[in-house]
Design a protein around this motif. Structure first.
Motif, short mmCIF file in Angstrom:
data_model
loop_
_atom_site.label_atom_id
_atom_site.label_comp_id
_atom_site.label_asym_id
_atom_site.label_seq_id
_atom_site.Cartn_x
_atom_site.Cartn_y
_atom_site.Cartn_z
N ARG A 110 -6.21 -2.11 1.34
CA ARG A 110 -5.67 -0.76 1.07
C ARG A 110 -5.11 -0.69 -0.35
O ARG A 110 -5.25 0.33 -1.04
CB ARG A 110 -4.57 -0.39 2.09
N ILE A 111 -4.47 -1.76 -0.79
CA ILE A 111 -3.91 -1.77 -2.15
C ILE A 111 -5.05 -1.68 -3.18
O ILE A 111 -4.94 -0.97 -4.18
CB ILE A 111 -3.03 -3.02 -2.38
N SER A 141 -5.96 1.79 -3.98
CA SER A 141 -4.80 2.65 -4.30
C SER A 141 -4.91 3.28 -5.69
O SER A 141 -3.90 3.78 -6.20
CB SER A 141 -3.51 1.84 -4.20
N SER A 175 0.83 -1.21 0.00
CA SER A 175 0.00 0.00 0.00
C SER A 175 0.86 1.26 0.00
O SER A 175 0.44 2.30 -0.47
CB SER A 175 -0.96 -0.01 1.20
N VAL A 187 0.01 3.39 -4.86
CA VAL A 187 -0.64 4.58 -5.45
C VAL A 187 0.21 5.13 -6.58
O VAL A 187 -0.28 5.42 -7.68
CB VAL A 187 -0.89 5.67 -4.38
#
Ligand code: PGA
Length: 253
Positions: free
Chosen positions: A248-249, A252, A219, A223
């Protein structure tokens, strides 16, 4: 707009109980906060986990994938698992050509071409992995290596079949090493691959092909990597074993 995908590759980790819990935890997180629009989620689980994981996920939310399949369709191949068997167990996608299969199990280009054919013949989607090793990158021949990997194992496909592929560029020197390719290095290779596809199948097919990046993606760097125009998501190893981190990834983009 082509599909973005975040796929987890659990490799040879977790037992059936822990793997089923991990899948269930991911389902809960995705119920609380679904994947962004146009982002698909997949998990490639060990063979032993497929049936149990299939029971606890909704494949409209998480696509169930396998990590390998046989290059043969059936018969006296002790220890092998065929694409037909995977299909019958609700698998929708299969990793083919992961660098660990290429290096530890000596899977060569023709074998991988047959695996791709098996997956497609059984109505599933191959996630075709490719990428250069460190010496090839240092020798500046990474493009030639990647071109050969694609030419020898997937460019025999018809346009219709090729359109069902998901590609994953995984520079071997970045897998499990913590040494991530820079977003620029990833973009450069993804653009090169998209141009190769355009040369073989035309611009429309190239533009529609999902090309994932893999190798120490987490993560904290996803992004920046996913923001590159030709990077359409990630194939995530270690970081996919932690449901909140994987979630979370997924967020992203
Ligand atoms: P990693 O693995 O994220 O642990 O580097 C990626 C992969 O091998 O698919």
């Amino acid at each position: 707009m082509r599909k973005r995908i975040v796929a987890g590759n659990w490799k040879m980790n977790t037992d059936v109980t822990a793997g089923t819990q991990l899948a269930a935890e991911l389902m809960t997180l995705l119920a609380e906060k679904p994947a962004p629009d146009n982002v698909g989620v997949a998990i490639a689980v060990p063979f032993t986990h497929i049936t149990e994981v299939a029971r606890c996920i909704d494949q409209k939310v998480i696509c169930l994938a396998a990590q390998n399949c046989s290059s043969e369709s059936a018969g006296a191949y002790t220890g092998e698992v065929s694409a037909t068997m995977l299909k019958s167990a609700s698998v929708m996608a299969v990793l083919v050509g992961h660098s660990e299969r290429r290096s530890y199990f000596h899977e060569d280009h023709p074998t991988l071409a047959r695996k791709v054919d098996q997956v497609l013949a059984n109505g599933m989607r191959p996630v075709f992995c490719f990428g250069e090793v460190l010496e090839e990158r240092e020798g500046g021949i990474q493009n030639r290596i990647v071109e050969a990997q694609l030419m020898e194992s997937v460019f025999h496909l018809s346009e219709t079949d090729f359109s069902k592929l998901i590609l994953a560029y995984e520079p071997v020197w970045a897998i499990g090493t913590g040494k991530v390719a820079s977003p620029e290095q990833a973009q450069e290779m993804h653009k090169y691959v998209r141009d190769l596809i355009a040369g073989r199948y035309g611009a429309a097919v190239a533009d529609g092909t999902t090309i994932l990046y893999g190798g120490s993606c987490k993560s904290s760097n996803a992004v920046e990597i996913f923001s590159k125009p030709d990077v359409d998501g990630g194939l995530i190893g270690g970081a996919s074993l932690d449901a909140p981190e994987f979630h979370r990834i997924i967020h992203s983009f």
